[in-house]
Each structure stands twice: as structure tokens, then as C-alpha cells.
Enzyme design. Sequence first.
Site: not given
Length: 456
Positions: A334, A393
Site C-alpha cells: 500500500h 483489496d
Amino acid sequence: MDILQHDDFEGILIDKLTNLAEQCNLLKNTALFDKYQVKRGLRDADGRGVLVGLTEVGEVHSYIVDEGDIIPVPGMLMYRGISITDLVDGFLKDDRYGFEETCYLLLFGALPNKEELADFQQLLGNYRKLPEHFVRDMILNVPSNNIMNKLARSVLGLYTFDDRADDTSIKNVLKQCVMLIASFPTMAVYGYQAFNKYYADQSLFIHSPRADYGTAENILHMLRPDSTFTKLEARLLDLALVLHAEHGGGNNSTFVTRVVTSSGTDTYSAMAAALGSLKGPRHGGANIKVIQMLEDMKQNLKSWKDDEEIENYLEKILNKEAFDRSGLIYGMGHAVYTISDPRSVIFKDHIARLAIEKGLQDEYEFYSKVETLAPKVISKVHKRDKGVSANVDFYSGFVYRMLDIPPEMYTPLFAISRISGWSAHRIEEIVNAGKIIRPAYKCVAKRRPYTFMDER
């Protein structure tokens, strides 16, 4: 000129212009960015985002600075100063849905009491139904093969039905935002149903939203032909909406909302712009890639439980020898979080029950194995010590698939949730009455004289 000749001419012209554009692209020279100290992607060299504003809406915390050194810490996400973990624990302890409460918190800056929450839920219920003939004229008569584009067009279409569409007073913008939060699920699901009918040649189902249902319940009610769902299914979808509702002012779509808002434009234009940002595969579409990658792995692995075989295949993915040859393990890493993404941690703690209900325990365990092994493989292949962890996700697509939600709806679900955060940031931008957001770009093209036509 016949059609074939026209197409040939167009192709030749486009190729010529493309080559010319590539030849003129001096910005491929990365040394220029270093020379002028350009913050590519509005990020510093150490990966931190360039500070461009202040907000009270959301906070993403992933590191501390000690004597100039950046020290990663477990990720934290706060909505209006309240930990997302505490927020989720609170409404789950009371056996309540949490998305409407989360919307209230983001919009008004405080948690609602029972009466305030009931009034807000009733207001959302009143706004869920779309204007008369809107579904027929704006959605069914003009279907799209992309639900995000359909949603953006529908949002812009609502401008026509608003007598005070350009009124940017706080009271009016708040009313518009609440209406959009309520109607996003209806527009997105109906957009999918139109796609399913006219592009997939399936039966058309249009269920009216129910005022007595919350957002998650209405999505499942309108999406499924028989309108049925279990309480656990609605709980997990509601949790997904809460976890995606807000992520600070720096994420791409929220920053777009603030940039466009700073120009003084209307609410519908601002939200359509945010939808355009979220549609991008670098932002809102990553969970679909996770699903595709894991499906590819399941097809190519002899055993889902063999750690060594899984690691070897993950190495092939990183070395661009497998899956889509991008060299990326989707759902891992991320821009901000390194040690952990709190949204992923919360998700994983709650999806095991749904996996059992759906008979997908083996697949859940496979996801867990990949989550555990991928950081080790990434560290080995890229020879770096920087931490990598699963992001939200990684599990969200798996949750949506367990809920029998079609992939075409994955990113629209993100939008249905994030409209609450966009709304809070739009209102904050208006309240602060700041300047129009206009960063600088330095032109590095060489100056040259104009050449007359007969001299070219």
C-alpha cells in the site's frame, strides 16, 4: 471515400501523431524531475505524501518519526478521530448495521444518538427512490458496458432534476450529498441490471428500494432476482461499506473531490469527477485483479496447501513469468501502510464465518496462505527490508464473490461507500473557503519561433 479507405486514413494519421507525441515527450527523462525537485505523484522521495492541506474528516496513520527516522507502525485509520476498529466493534457489539452511522459521523463530525440515527435513516430511506421516469430515460434507455461510467452519467443527470443544482451553500450541498449517498446504490444496481439485460442478454430485474432497509440490505435486495439474503451476508456487506467509506484527504478520488470543489462547481460535477478517478485500475479496480490472480493460481497449482509450490508461483508472478506478466502481486502493499492495513485485519477477522456458510473454507485458508507467504517472497525477490502487508483489496473481492456480487459491481460498491467520505471532504472544503487548488507545473519545452506554412 469508402469506409475502408476512411479507416486506413484514420489509422495512418493516428499512428503519425502518436509517433510525433512520443518523440516530443521530454518528460521520459527522469533526470529533469530530479533537477527541478518535482514531487512525482505528489510524493516525497521517502514515499511520504506532500502535505497540501488539513482535514478533520479522516486520518491514515502508519509510521512515527523518531529523530528524523521514519519508523513503521501497525496501520491505524480514524474517522473523525475515532479508530475504525473501535467504530466497528461498537456497532457489531450492539448487533447493528454500521454504514448509516458511519455516514452520519463523517458528515456531522459526531456519533448520532438513537433518535438522531433513526431520523437520518428515515431521511436516507426517503431519498433512495429516483425521480419519476429517471430509471427508464437515464438508465434503461441508455445502458453502458461499464457501471462506473453509467453511475457518473446518472449523477450528472440528477443535476437536471435539481432546481438549486448550482447553489453551493452548506445547507444545500449537505442536502445534495445526503440525497446522493441514498441514491447511489439504486443508480449503480439499476445500471448493472441494464448491463445484464442489454449486454449479457439476461433477464431484467428492477426491484424498488425499500425505505425500511439500510444500504447493504437494499443493495442485496435490488441486485438479486429473488431479493433474498441472510443476515450474515448483509452484515458482511455493511462492514465492507464501512471500511471503504473514508481514507483521508490524500487518496486520489478524495483529492479530486477537493480540487474540483475548490473551483466552486456544483455537487454533481464534483462527484462525477471523483467517480472518474475511482474507476481507474490504480485506484478502485484492484480487488478484481486480486480475484483474477488467485483464480489463475488455483488453476496452475497442484495443491493449494503446499507452501513451497505457492511460493514458487508467487516468484514467477513477481518475475513477470506468470499471470498478467505485470510483476505485481495484487492486494499486497500500500502507498501508506507497511506493517498492516487495519481494514484488511478487520475484514479477515469477520469473513471466516461467511466462508463456512458458503462452504469455502479451503479457499479462505488458501487466501490466508498467500497473505502469509507473499511478503516473504516479495522481500526475497526484490531484496528489500521494507514491510509489505495485505491491503483491503486482498480480501474485499473474495467477500463480494462469496456474496454472489458480479465483478462489474466491485468498483461501484467502492463508490457507494466512498461517496460518504467525498461528501464530508466537499463540505469541509467549502466551509474552509480556501483558495482554488492550483499546483505548479514547470514547462521544459525549448522555445522556438513560429514557422510559416510555406517554410515547413
